[in-house]
Design an enzyme around this catalytic site. Sequence first.
Site, mmCIF file in Angstrom:
data_model
loop_
_atom_site.group_PDB
_atom_site.id
_atom_site.type_symbol
_atom_site.label_atom_id
_atom_site.label_comp_id
_atom_site.label_asym_id
_atom_site.label_seq_id
_atom_site.Cartn_x
_atom_site.Cartn_y
_atom_site.Cartn_z
ATOM 1 C CG HIS A 55 -0.399 0.077 2.532
ATOM 2 N ND1 HIS A 55 0.397 -0.906 3.068
ATOM 3 C CD2 HIS A 55 -0.483 1.042 3.488
ATOM 4 C CE1 HIS A 55 0.760 -0.556 4.293
ATOM 5 N NE2 HIS A 55 0.260 0.630 4.563
ATOM 6 C CG HIS A 57 0.138 4.320 4.793
ATOM 7 N ND1 HIS A 57 -0.577 3.529 5.658
ATOM 8 C CD2 HIS A 57 -0.708 5.299 4.393
ATOM 9 C CE1 HIS A 57 -1.803 4.016 5.792
ATOM 10 N NE2 HIS A 57 -1.912 5.085 5.023
ATOM 11 C CG ASP A 59 4.948 2.899 7.449
ATOM 12 O OD1 ASP A 59 4.008 3.360 6.771
ATOM 13 O OD2 ASP A 59 4.797 2.013 8.304
ATOM 14 C CG HIS A 60 4.149 0.063 4.195
ATOM 15 N ND1 HIS A 60 4.019 -1.234 4.601
ATOM 16 C CD2 HIS A 60 3.758 0.820 5.250
ATOM 17 C CE1 HIS A 60 3.562 -1.267 5.852
ATOM 18 N NE2 HIS A 60 3.388 -0.030 6.254
ATOM 19 C CG HIS A 113 -3.883 0.062 6.793
ATOM 20 N ND1 HIS A 113 -3.837 0.653 8.031
ATOM 21 C CD2 HIS A 113 -2.709 0.382 6.180
ATOM 22 C CE1 HIS A 113 -2.682 1.297 8.165
ATOM 23 N NE2 HIS A 113 -1.994 1.153 7.050
ATOM 24 C CG ASP A 132 0.672 -1.459 7.765
ATOM 25 O OD1 ASP A 132 1.605 -2.244 8.027
ATOM 26 O OD2 ASP A 132 0.820 -0.216 7.728
ATOM 27 C CG HIS A 170 4.006 -1.954 11.443
ATOM 28 N ND1 HIS A 170 4.854 -0.872 11.568
ATOM 29 C CD2 HIS A 170 3.250 -1.710 10.345
ATOM 30 C CE1 HIS A 170 4.611 -0.005 10.594
ATOM 31 N NE2 HIS A 170 3.639 -0.493 9.822
HETATM 32 FE FE FE Z 1 2.823 0.625 8.149
HETATM 33 ZN ZN ZN Z 2 0.161 1.571 6.606
#
Ligand code: FE
Ligand code: ZN
Length: 254
Positions: A55, A57, A59-60, A113, A132, A170
């Site tokens: 996805h 985001h 942090d990905h 998410h 996530d 995570h």
């Molecule tokens: Fe994440």
């Molecule tokens: Zn995420």
Amino acid sequence: MLEIVQIPVLNDNYLYLLHDAGTGDTVIVDPAVDEPVIEELEKRGWKLTHIINTHHHWDHTGANMALKEKYGLQIIGPKAEAERIPGIDQSVGDGDTIKIGNSIATVFDTPGHTSGHIVYYFNEAHALFAGDTIFAMGCGRLFEGTPADMWTSLQKIMALPDTTKIYCAHEYTMANAKFALSVEPENRELIKRVHEVEHKRAANLPTIPTSIGIEKETNPFLRPMSAHLQDTIGMTGRDIVDIFAETRRLKDNF
Ligand code: FE
Ligand code: ZN
């Protein structure tokens, strides 16, 4: 068969390197950052050939462009949020397959998410890269989807074999465990698992991967049908999606 290497980065993210020794194909799943990935590749003498994203985001996807510039690799990501994936080359959605070395992965749409979130299931390895969507004893926050979306997504995951390993993005396990105990305080499998997890975290060991079988027994977000959970949160006999939604709401405020 794919070799899988787990790389902990930032506070609690896990990146995964997948390597096919036969073809040399090497993938990073959801690269938040580039340096720890490059270090690991150089240590092993591997050359990155693909990024796969679950996805959009940061942090990905944060290292998508830096790694693409360095290795000239292919980026595969979710069709439904392709315009939000930096450097995407190939967009995939529900039922599509991708080939990494000699391994085939099936893609599932798992909105909830984010609206276009996908997961990758490596059929032969029984390995699910879940981003996530699902965590150990938890699930992703509903930023762009409804409880009904997420419940449908989680049911797709639950339909995979119990032995499937879940590689999520995570290490949220301890916080999730505390919440899980609050809604199913007498779930014996859960109590046992929380003890194991406490030992692992005290020794600074990862609690991931988990498996679908373990999650079915201990993850409250897969258990809206549990009479014990329903009773604890005061939702006995209610609609399953409503129970799931209430569980998610309680966790958001926990
Ligand atoms: Fe994440
Ligand atoms: Zn995420």
